[in-house]
Structures are given as C-alpha cells and as structure tokens.
Design a protein around this motif. Structure first.
Motif, PDB file in Angstrom:
ATOM      1  N   ILE A 229       0.845  -1.201   0.000  1.00  0.00           N
ATOM      2  CA  ILE A 229       0.000   0.000   0.000  1.00  0.00           C
ATOM      3  C   ILE A 229       0.882   1.254   0.000  1.00  0.00           C
ATOM      4  O   ILE A 229       2.034   1.204   0.419  1.00  0.00           O
ATOM      5  CB  ILE A 229      -0.934   0.024   1.235  1.00  0.00           C
ATOM      6  N   PRO A 230       0.363   2.395  -0.472  1.00  0.00           N
ATOM      7  CA  PRO A 230       1.127   3.651  -0.407  1.00  0.00           C
ATOM      8  C   PRO A 230       1.490   4.000   1.033  1.00  0.00           C
ATOM      9  O   PRO A 230       0.681   3.817   1.944  1.00  0.00           O
ATOM     10  CB  PRO A 230       0.157   4.687  -0.990  1.00  0.00           C
ATOM     11  N   THR A 231       2.713   4.474   1.224  1.00  0.00           N
ATOM     12  CA  THR A 231       3.216   4.790   2.551  1.00  0.00           C
ATOM     13  C   THR A 231       3.691   6.238   2.596  1.00  0.00           C
ATOM     14  O   THR A 231       4.397   6.685   1.690  1.00  0.00           O
ATOM     15  CB  THR A 231       4.381   3.852   2.927  1.00  0.00           C
ATOM     16  N   PHE A 232       3.290   6.956   3.655  1.00  0.00           N
ATOM     17  CA  PHE A 232       3.596   8.385   3.759  1.00  0.00           C
ATOM     18  C   PHE A 232       4.294   8.690   5.087  1.00  0.00           C
ATOM     19  O   PHE A 232       3.628   8.956   6.091  1.00  0.00           O
ATOM     20  CB  PHE A 232       2.319   9.216   3.638  1.00  0.00           C
ATOM     21  N   PRO A 233       5.629   8.662   5.150  1.00  0.00           N
ATOM     22  CA  PRO A 233       6.348   9.030   6.369  1.00  0.00           C
ATOM     23  C   PRO A 233       6.517  10.544   6.445  1.00  0.00           C
ATOM     24  O   PRO A 233       7.505  11.099   5.985  1.00  0.00           O
ATOM     25  CB  PRO A 233       7.695   8.310   6.212  1.00  0.00           C
ATOM     26  N   ILE A 234       5.533  11.230   7.032  1.00  0.00           N
ATOM     27  CA  ILE A 234       5.506  12.699   6.973  1.00  0.00           C
ATOM     28  C   ILE A 234       5.758  13.352   8.328  1.00  0.00           C
ATOM     29  O   ILE A 234       5.540  14.543   8.503  1.00  0.00           O
ATOM     30  CB  ILE A 234       4.171  13.204   6.383  1.00  0.00           C
ATOM     31  N   GLY A 235       6.231  12.572   9.311  1.00  0.00           N
ATOM     32  CA  GLY A 235       6.510  13.145  10.630  1.00  0.00           C
ATOM     33  C   GLY A 235       7.837  13.874  10.650  1.00  0.00           C
ATOM     34  O   GLY A 235       8.504  13.987   9.616  1.00  0.00           O
ATOM     35  N   PRO A 236       8.265  14.371  11.809  1.00  0.00           N
ATOM     36  CA  PRO A 236       7.493  14.332  13.067  1.00  0.00           C
ATOM     37  C   PRO A 236       6.445  15.436  13.122  1.00  0.00           C
ATOM     38  O   PRO A 236       6.742  16.594  12.854  1.00  0.00           O
ATOM     39  CB  PRO A 236       8.562  14.526  14.139  1.00  0.00           C
ATOM     40  N   PHE A 237       5.218  15.076  13.456  1.00  0.00           N
ATOM     41  CA  PHE A 237       4.102  16.015  13.423  1.00  0.00           C
ATOM     42  C   PHE A 237       4.309  17.200  14.360  1.00  0.00           C
ATOM     43  O   PHE A 237       3.867  18.311  14.064  1.00  0.00           O
ATOM     44  CB  PHE A 237       2.790  15.312  13.809  1.00  0.00           C
ATOM     45  N   LYS A 239       6.727  18.969  15.012  1.00  0.00           N
ATOM     46  CA  LYS A 239       7.526  20.069  14.472  1.00  0.00           C
ATOM     47  C   LYS A 239       6.634  21.081  13.750  1.00  0.00           C
ATOM     48  O   LYS A 239       6.985  22.242  13.606  1.00  0.00           O
ATOM     49  CB  LYS A 239       8.590  19.541  13.508  1.00  0.00           C
ATOM     50  N   TYR A 240       5.471  20.610  13.301  1.00  0.00           N
ATOM     51  CA  TYR A 240       4.522  21.502  12.619  1.00  0.00           C
ATOM     52  C   TYR A 240       3.499  22.065  13.591  1.00  0.00           C
ATOM     53  O   TYR A 240       3.159  23.246  13.529  1.00  0.00           O
ATOM     54  CB  TYR A 240       3.785  20.728  11.510  1.00  0.00           C
ATOM     55  N   PHE A 241       2.988  21.177  14.477  1.00  0.00           N
ATOM     56  CA  PHE A 241       1.916  21.593  15.380  1.00  0.00           C
ATOM     57  C   PHE A 241       2.074  20.955  16.751  1.00  0.00           C
ATOM     58  O   PHE A 241       1.655  19.823  16.956  1.00  0.00           O
ATOM     59  CB  PHE A 241       0.538  21.218  14.808  1.00  0.00           C
ATOM     60  N   PRO A 242       2.687  21.656  17.705  1.00  0.00           N
ATOM     61  CA  PRO A 242       2.668  21.157  19.086  1.00  0.00           C
ATOM     62  C   PRO A 242       1.219  21.011  19.547  1.00  0.00           C
ATOM     63  O   PRO A 242       0.380  21.846  19.199  1.00  0.00           O
ATOM     64  CB  PRO A 242       3.390  22.260  19.869  1.00  0.00           C
ATOM     65  N   ALA A 243       0.946  19.946  20.288  1.00  0.00           N
ATOM     66  CA  ALA A 243      -0.454  19.671  20.640  1.00  0.00           C
ATOM     67  C   ALA A 243      -0.648  19.540  22.143  1.00  0.00           C
ATOM     68  O   ALA A 243      -1.277  18.625  22.624  1.00  0.00           O
ATOM     69  CB  ALA A 243      -0.939  18.404  19.931  1.00  0.00           C
ATOM     70  N   SER A 244      -0.102  20.475  22.903  1.00  0.00           N
ATOM     71  CA  SER A 244      -0.247  20.410  24.348  1.00  0.00           C
ATOM     72  C   SER A 244      -1.718  20.474  24.760  1.00  0.00           C
ATOM     73  O   SER A 244      -2.104  19.965  25.797  1.00  0.00           O
ATOM     74  CB  SER A 244       0.532  21.545  25.012  1.00  0.00           C
ATOM     75  N   LYS A 337       7.377  20.454  25.538  1.00  0.00           N
ATOM     76  CA  LYS A 337       8.165  21.592  26.032  1.00  0.00           C
ATOM     77  C   LYS A 337       9.371  21.103  26.830  1.00  0.00           C
ATOM     78  O   LYS A 337      10.456  21.680  26.739  1.00  0.00           O
ATOM     79  CB  LYS A 337       7.289  22.500  26.898  1.00  0.00           C
ATOM     80  N   VAL A 338       9.167  20.034  27.606  1.00  0.00           N
ATOM     81  CA  VAL A 338      10.265  19.487  28.402  1.00  0.00           C
ATOM     82  C   VAL A 338      11.374  18.959  27.493  1.00  0.00           C
ATOM     83  O   VAL A 338      12.558  19.238  27.687  1.00  0.00           O
ATOM     84  CB  VAL A 338       9.757  18.368  29.339  1.00  0.00           C
ATOM     85  N   LEU A 339      10.985  18.184  26.489  1.00  0.00           N
ATOM     86  CA  LEU A 339      11.981  17.588  25.592  1.00  0.00           C
ATOM     87  C   LEU A 339      12.721  18.645  24.775  1.00  0.00           C
ATOM     88  O   LEU A 339      13.881  18.456  24.403  1.00  0.00           O
ATOM     89  CB  LEU A 339      11.310  16.585  24.660  1.00  0.00           C
ATOM     90  N   ALA A 340      12.066  19.771  24.500  1.00  0.00           N
ATOM     91  CA  ALA A 340      12.689  20.834  23.719  1.00  0.00           C
ATOM     92  C   ALA A 340      13.509  21.794  24.594  1.00  0.00           C
ATOM     93  O   ALA A 340      14.220  22.639  24.067  1.00  0.00           O
ATOM     94  CB  ALA A 340      11.617  21.615  22.965  1.00  0.00           C
ATOM     95  N   HIS A 341      13.408  21.650  25.916  1.00  0.00           N
ATOM     96  CA  HIS A 341      14.037  22.615  26.825  1.00  0.00           C
ATOM     97  C   HIS A 341      15.562  22.456  26.813  1.00  0.00           C
ATOM     98  O   HIS A 341      16.093  21.335  26.748  1.00  0.00           O
ATOM     99  CB  HIS A 341      13.512  22.420  28.240  1.00  0.00           C
ATOM    100  N   HIS A 342      16.262  23.569  26.895  1.00  0.00           N
ATOM    101  CA  HIS A 342      17.732  23.556  26.811  1.00  0.00           C
ATOM    102  C   HIS A 342      18.380  22.798  27.979  1.00  0.00           C
ATOM    103  O   HIS A 342      19.509  22.332  27.873  1.00  0.00           O
ATOM    104  CB  HIS A 342      18.279  24.975  26.748  1.00  0.00           C
ATOM    105  N   ALA A 343      17.657  22.666  29.095  1.00  0.00           N
ATOM    106  CA  ALA A 343      18.231  21.984  30.265  1.00  0.00           C
ATOM    107  C   ALA A 343      18.125  20.463  30.171  1.00  0.00           C
ATOM    108  O   ALA A 343      18.802  19.741  30.904  1.00  0.00           O
ATOM    109  CB  ALA A 343      17.562  22.457  31.540  1.00  0.00           C
ATOM    110  N   THR A 344      17.248  19.950  29.304  1.00  0.00           N
ATOM    111  CA  THR A 344      17.043  18.516  29.198  1.00  0.00           C
ATOM    112  C   THR A 344      18.197  17.876  28.424  1.00  0.00           C
ATOM    113  O   THR A 344      18.449  18.210  27.271  1.00  0.00           O
ATOM    114  CB  THR A 344      15.704  18.186  28.506  1.00  0.00           C
ATOM    115  N   GLY A 345      18.892  16.945  29.081  1.00  0.00           N
ATOM    116  CA  GLY A 345      20.050  16.321  28.446  1.00  0.00           C
ATOM    117  C   GLY A 345      19.809  14.891  28.014  1.00  0.00           C
ATOM    118  O   GLY A 345      20.545  14.337  27.214  1.00  0.00           O
ATOM    119  N   GLY A 346      18.783  14.243  28.561  1.00  0.00           N
ATOM    120  CA  GLY A 346      18.474  12.873  28.201  1.00  0.00           C
ATOM    121  C   GLY A 346      17.117  12.502  28.712  1.00  0.00           C
ATOM    122  O   GLY A 346      16.559  13.176  29.573  1.00  0.00           O
ATOM    123  N   PHE A 347      16.569  11.418  28.171  1.00  0.00           N
ATOM    124  CA  PHE A 347      15.245  11.016  28.649  1.00  0.00           C
ATOM    125  C   PHE A 347      15.117   9.496  28.626  1.00  0.00           C
ATOM    126  O   PHE A 347      15.866   8.837  27.908  1.00  0.00           O
ATOM    127  CB  PHE A 347      14.136  11.659  27.802  1.00  0.00           C
TER     128      PHE A 347
END
Length: 347
Positions: A229-237, A239-244, A337-347
């Motif tokens: 079937i057609p496959t569409f790898p269009i992520g990561p979503f 980056k376009y729309f944070p959904a908090s 927001k946590v994952l994008a924060h400058h203080a976060t070094g690993g998860f």
C-alpha cells in the motif's frame, strides 16, 4: 462579479476529512496534530471520537466533533488492561461508528468527504469503510521499527518459539527476549488484535507514519517490501503543530519553571507515559537509581503508576528533601516543552 465567482469555485473545491483517533494519549495527540497539518492544506476536518477519553473540542474550534457511544461498562473504562480495552471497543464501536459515518457522508450541506483516516488499531473501520465506499487511510502513531516488531509477534507465535535467546530472523539482530510485549490477562487478545490490525492495514488505501525516512531508512525499506500500500512518512508532526492542548491529564507547568533553573543539558527526564504500571520494587529501583546518579532529574509519576499506591507513598521518608532540589517530581508534564528545553540532556 469575477471575484465572487472565484471565491465560490474555491469553496466548492474544499474537501472534508473524517478522522477517528484511538482514545489513548499517545494516539490522540498525533492524530490531532495530523488534523491540524491537513487543515492548513485546505481540508475541513471532522473528528469522530468515543465517550471514553474524549478530546476537548474547545481547543480546536476550527474542527467539527462528533461523539459516539463506546458501550464500555464502568469496570472496563480504564487502561489497566489496554489490550482488553481495545478488543472490547473494536466490537462495541462498530454500529455507532458506522451510523455516525453514514450520516456524515449523507449530509450534502457539508463539504464532500475525501477519505477517512483512522488509527491503525481501529481494525473494524476497514470493513465499515468498504461498506460505505469511502477510502480509509491508516495512521500509525509509533515508530516503524516498533510496529515491525508487533507485526512479527503473531508469526513467531505460530512457529512456537519459546527460547528467550532465540534470534528473530525477521528482525535482526533482535532476540525473542527483546521484542515488546504488552501485559494483558489474555495473551490471545494481544495476538488477535495485532493480526487483525495488520490484516486491515494491508486492505487500506495507505498508511501515514509519524516518522521520516532519514530516521528509519532500513525499517521503512523493510515495510515497503512487505506492504504494497502507499506509505507516507511525513513526521514528526510536533515540528509543525505542538499539541499540548490535547493532553488528557492536567500538565504541571512547574516542570518548566524548575528546568529554567538547571544547567544546559544536565537534566534526565523520566516518564513512562499514560498507561504503563510498575510494582513497588521497580519504582524504588528507579528512585534510587535517579538519586544515586548525581544528575538533576525531572520525574513524571502519574497517579496510579505504582500498583497499589495513589502516588508517592512507596518513597522513603525524606527522599526528596535529601536531594536538595536536584530532583523534581510531577504528576504529568508538558512533555514536548520538556523535551525541547535547553536543560534537558536525556530522557
């Protein structure tokens, strides 16, 4: 007059998409992010959702929402056994979903419907789409690699593999012990759910991945070789729309203010999501591991994460105080927001 006719022509070309998310946090968020992306491309968006874990329509005023009954008993409306939950909902939702979709398709006052987009684990929706003669595109919210492992599980069961060190030929270099398993009271439910999901994905009109080729080139190659079937790898979503705004749990914003006081790339972020459960021994092992790491850490301990406990009761007296501010524990965090924060070094 010419401008009016042009606007009218543009309005007539608007197409509607009907989306049906799975009512779990890690599935609702990417589905609504995808909906937002498609909305910016000129589509009108209709969301069908269950009464269990419904999204908040006020957070998406530009979408139309329709709720359907899911037939869950009070004892069933929880994620303690998520496989059993999805098994039951794939049966209970057939008739209400079909009736809702048929009504939407028959409504000539709205934009014509281009297609249906459903979560991959809503396997029953393929037969409904075929009956109502509407294309069904599937969204798979996890990585390609992880889903390939789930696809392999029913085949491995047929081979009756039981030795944990046995290599999985379909997924080198993994061994049987490395494959993801989801705890459920009846293992037959897991294998049947996965088998049906894969079968109906093959019958669909296409699959959307919240991933991208540079991240998973080998896995995507393997996928396209096995699925035509057609496959569409269009992520990561995100980056376009944070959904908090799609969070099902209240987010503790102190996570961010605490991170603001920490050094760049110093913090370990720990979260096991909205479904996983730990026993007390596992919980304490993690707690002491974080304490003894001598690294600052932000730890999400969801109420009910530890079986038999409300929240932090298993922690020894004075545990947090002895860390002198090096650890911060919350019930739920604004994860993106946590994952994008400058203080976060690993998860």
């Amino acid at each position: 007059m010419e401008i009016t006719r042009e606007i009218h022509m543009q309005q007539k070309t608007v197409r509607r998409l009907i989306l049906f998310p799975l009512p779990l946090q890690g599935h609702i968020t990417p589905m609504l992010q995808l909906a937002s992306i498609l909305y910016t491309k000129g589509f009108s968006i209709t969301i069908i959702h269950t009464q269990f874990n419904p999204p908040n329509p006020s957070s998406y005023p530009h979408f139309t929402f329709h709720s359907i009954p899911d037939g869950l008993l009070e004892s069933e409306a929880n994620t303690s056994d998520v496989i059993r939950l999805l098994t039951v909902m794939n049966v209970n939702c057939i008739t209400p979903f079909r009736d809702c979709l048929a009504k939407l398709l028959a409504d000539v006052s709205n934009d014509p419907v281009a297609c249906l987009i459903t979560d991959a684990m809503w396997h029953f929706t393929q037969s409904v789409a075929e009956i109502l003669k509407i294309p069904r595109i599937v969204l798979r919210t996890s990585s390609v690699c992880s889903f390939l492992a789930f696809v392999a599980l029913p085949h491995l069961r047929e081979k009756n593999l039981s030795i944990q060190e046995e290599p999985v030929q379909e997924l080198p270099p993994l061994k049987l012990k490395d494959l993801p398993m989801i705890a459920t009271r009846n293992s037959e439910d897991l294998y049947q759910l996965l088998s049906l999901a894969v079968k109906e994905i093959r019958a669909s009109s296409g699959l959307i991945w919240n991933s991208f080729e540079d991240l998973e080139p080998l896995a995507l190659t393997t996928w396209t070789q096995e699925f035509t079937i057609p496959t569409f790898p269009i992520g990561p979503f995100h980056k376009y729309f944070p959904a908090s705004s799609s969070s099902l749990l209240t987010q503790d914003q102190s996570s961010i203010s605490w991170l603001n006081t920490q050094a760049p790339k110093s913090v370990i972020y720990v979260s096991f999501g909205s479904i996983a459960a730990l026993n007390e021994a596992q919980f304490l092992e993690i707690a002491w591991g974080l304490a003894n790491s001598n690294q600052p850490f932000l730890w999400v301990v969801r109420p009910g994460l530890v079986r038999g406990s409300e929240w932090l009761e298993p922690l020894p007296n004075g545990f947090l105080e002895n860390l002198n501010g090096r650890g911060h524990i919350v019930k739920w965090a604004p994860q993106e927001k946590v994952l994008a924060h400058h203080a976060t070094g690993g998860f």
